[in-house]
Scaffold this motif. Structure first.
Motif, PDB file in Angstrom:
ATOM      1  N   ILE A   1      -2.907   9.014   1.038  1.00 54.81           N
ATOM      2  CA  ILE A   1      -2.371   8.182   0.077  1.00 54.81           C
ATOM      3  C   ILE A   1      -2.348   8.772  -1.217  1.00 54.81           C
ATOM      4  O   ILE A   1      -3.346   9.395  -1.939  1.00 54.81           O
ATOM      5  CB  ILE A   1      -3.421   6.786  -0.137  1.00 54.81           C
ATOM      6  CG1 ILE A   1      -3.806   6.230   1.089  1.00 54.81           C
ATOM      7  CG2 ILE A   1      -2.767   5.845  -1.224  1.00 54.81           C
ATOM      8  CD1 ILE A   1      -4.654   4.832   1.016  1.00 54.81           C
ATOM      9  N   SER A   2      -1.075   9.193  -1.693  1.00 55.12           N
ATOM     10  CA  SER A   2      -0.751   9.973  -2.817  1.00 55.12           C
ATOM     11  C   SER A   2      -0.375   8.998  -3.951  1.00 55.12           C
ATOM     12  O   SER A   2       0.048   9.509  -5.134  1.00 55.12           O
ATOM     13  CB  SER A   2       0.242  11.094  -2.327  1.00 55.12           C
ATOM     14  OG  SER A   2       1.250  10.430  -1.941  1.00 55.12           O
ATOM     15  N   ARG A   3      -0.237   7.828  -3.828  1.00 49.83           N
ATOM     16  CA  ARG A   3       0.142   6.671  -5.074  1.00 49.83           C
ATOM     17  C   ARG A   3      -1.079   5.805  -5.254  1.00 49.83           C
ATOM     18  O   ARG A   3      -1.870   5.456  -4.508  1.00 49.83           O
ATOM     19  CB  ARG A   3       1.081   5.891  -4.625  1.00 49.83           C
ATOM     20  CG  ARG A   3       2.606   6.756  -4.486  1.00 49.83           C
ATOM     21  CD  ARG A   3       3.553   5.781  -3.980  1.00 49.83           C
ATOM     22  NE  ARG A   3       3.538   4.641  -4.917  1.00 49.83           N
ATOM     23  CZ  ARG A   3       4.751   4.372  -5.512  1.00 49.83           C
ATOM     24  NH1 ARG A   3       5.869   4.534  -4.885  1.00 49.83           N
ATOM     25  NH2 ARG A   3       4.826   3.071  -6.348  1.00 49.83           N
ATOM     26  N   LYS A   4      -1.383   5.786  -6.474  1.00 46.32           N
ATOM     27  CA  LYS A   4      -2.352   4.831  -7.207  1.00 46.32           C
ATOM     28  C   LYS A   4      -2.317   3.356  -6.558  1.00 46.32           C
ATOM     29  O   LYS A   4      -3.257   2.741  -6.065  1.00 46.32           O
ATOM     30  CB  LYS A   4      -2.441   4.693  -8.567  1.00 46.32           C
ATOM     31  CG  LYS A   4      -3.812   3.944  -9.068  1.00 46.32           C
ATOM     32  CD  LYS A   4      -4.405   4.698 -10.136  1.00 46.32           C
ATOM     33  CE  LYS A   4      -5.561   4.249 -10.657  1.00 46.32           C
ATOM     34  NZ  LYS A   4      -6.653   4.666 -10.594  1.00 46.32           N
ATOM     35  N   ASP A   5      -1.112   3.044  -6.457  1.00 41.48           N
ATOM     36  CA  ASP A   5      -0.858   1.590  -5.746  1.00 41.48           C
ATOM     37  C   ASP A   5      -0.977   1.554  -4.259  1.00 41.48           C
ATOM     38  O   ASP A   5      -0.721   0.478  -3.860  1.00 41.48           O
ATOM     39  CB  ASP A   5       0.099   0.905  -6.481  1.00 41.48           C
ATOM     40  CG  ASP A   5       1.501   1.594  -6.000  1.00 41.48           C
ATOM     41  OD1 ASP A   5       1.470   2.700  -5.594  1.00 41.48           O
ATOM     42  OD2 ASP A   5       2.747   1.204  -6.390  1.00 41.48           O
ATOM     43  N   GLY A   6      -1.330   2.744  -3.790  1.00 46.53           N
ATOM     44  CA  GLY A   6      -1.304   2.630  -2.321  1.00 46.53           C
ATOM     45  C   GLY A   6      -2.546   2.186  -1.404  1.00 46.53           C
ATOM     46  O   GLY A   6      -2.508   2.251  -0.166  1.00 46.53           O
ATOM     47  N   ILE A   7      -3.356   1.374  -2.396  1.00 45.69           N
ATOM     48  CA  ILE A   7      -4.593   1.086  -1.665  1.00 45.69           C
ATOM     49  C   ILE A   7      -4.679  -0.637  -2.159  1.00 45.69           C
ATOM     50  O   ILE A   7      -4.742  -0.614  -3.627  1.00 45.69           O
ATOM     51  CB  ILE A   7      -5.853   1.802  -1.777  1.00 45.69           C
ATOM     52  CG1 ILE A   7      -6.803   1.164  -0.917  1.00 45.69           C
ATOM     53  CG2 ILE A   7      -6.256   1.981  -3.145  1.00 45.69           C
ATOM     54  CD1 ILE A   7      -7.965   2.355  -0.635  1.00 45.69           C
ATOM     55  N   LEU A   8      -5.011  -1.603  -1.433  1.00 42.40           N
ATOM     56  CA  LEU A   8      -5.313  -2.789  -1.869  1.00 42.40           C
ATOM     57  C   LEU A   8      -6.684  -3.349  -1.496  1.00 42.40           C
ATOM     58  O   LEU A   8      -6.572  -3.259  -0.187  1.00 42.40           O
ATOM     59  CB  LEU A   8      -4.133  -3.653  -1.649  1.00 42.40           C
ATOM     60  CG  LEU A   8      -4.197  -5.186  -2.153  1.00 42.40           C
ATOM     61  CD1 LEU A   8      -4.510  -5.416  -3.444  1.00 42.40           C
ATOM     62  CD2 LEU A   8      -3.162  -6.037  -1.557  1.00 42.40           C
ATOM     63  N   ILE A   9      -7.725  -3.407  -2.045  1.00 41.74           N
ATOM     64  CA  ILE A   9      -8.925  -4.150  -1.669  1.00 41.74           C
ATOM     65  C   ILE A   9      -8.870  -5.467  -1.417  1.00 41.74           C
ATOM     66  O   ILE A   9      -8.428  -6.289  -2.467  1.00 41.74           O
ATOM     67  CB  ILE A   9     -10.080  -3.442  -2.459  1.00 41.74           C
ATOM     68  CG1 ILE A   9     -10.055  -2.156  -2.770  1.00 41.74           C
ATOM     69  CG2 ILE A   9     -11.148  -4.112  -2.070  1.00 41.74           C
ATOM     70  CD1 ILE A   9     -10.193  -1.233  -1.408  1.00 41.74           C
TER      71      ILE A   9
END
Length: 139
Positions: free
Chosen positions: A109-117
């Motif tokens: 994941i290379s984008r900050k918004d690529g993860i959603l907890i």
């Protein structure tokens, strides 16, 4: 054909092209197995944190790398490299939505918004409290 008809047809064709371009950005949810088959392409996967392995994050050594393992709904496992600081309350997560690229067995994941907890709701009823409310006598 009149010139207005030609202009209308060109406008419709341009509108269709714009819609097709925008639809390319719409992603469906994948499993880790299907993400492996689409290696190098950006995919979105719904997973859970694999609690059998620790989350690796060292703010002194490399503050821009968080490494952890996930499991999807079919039991497939992968190691995730998130090139940013560890998300807050990640350990409490119920589900984790990842958007990135698969490279072998590594999900990057290379984008900050690529993860959603997705944390469990704090507003869910406590089963014991609900049972106690049902069993108490009303005066």
């Amino acid at each position: 054909m009149k010139k207005t008809h030609i202009v209308i047809l060109v406008a419709i064709a341009a509108g269709i092209m714009i819609l097709l371009t925008m639809m390319g950005d719409i992603s469906t949810y994948e499993t880790l197995a299907s993400a492996r088959q689409k290696e190098g392409k950006t995919v979105t996967v719904i997973t859970q944190l694999d609690r059998t392995t620790p989350i690796e994050y060292d703010a002194v050594k490399n503050p821009n790398l968080t490494r952890f393992n996930v499991v999807d709904s079919l039991g497939n496992k992968a190691t995730v490299l998130y090139y940013f600081e560890k998300p807050f309350d990640m350990e409490k997560s119920d589900r984790i939505v990842l958007k990135g690229k698969m490279k072998g067995d590594i999900f990057e994941i290379s984008r900050k918004d690529g993860i959603l907890i997705k944390c469990p709701s704090k507003y869910k009823d406590d089963p014991k409290a609900a049972y106690n409310n049902l069993t108490t006598k009303v005066n």
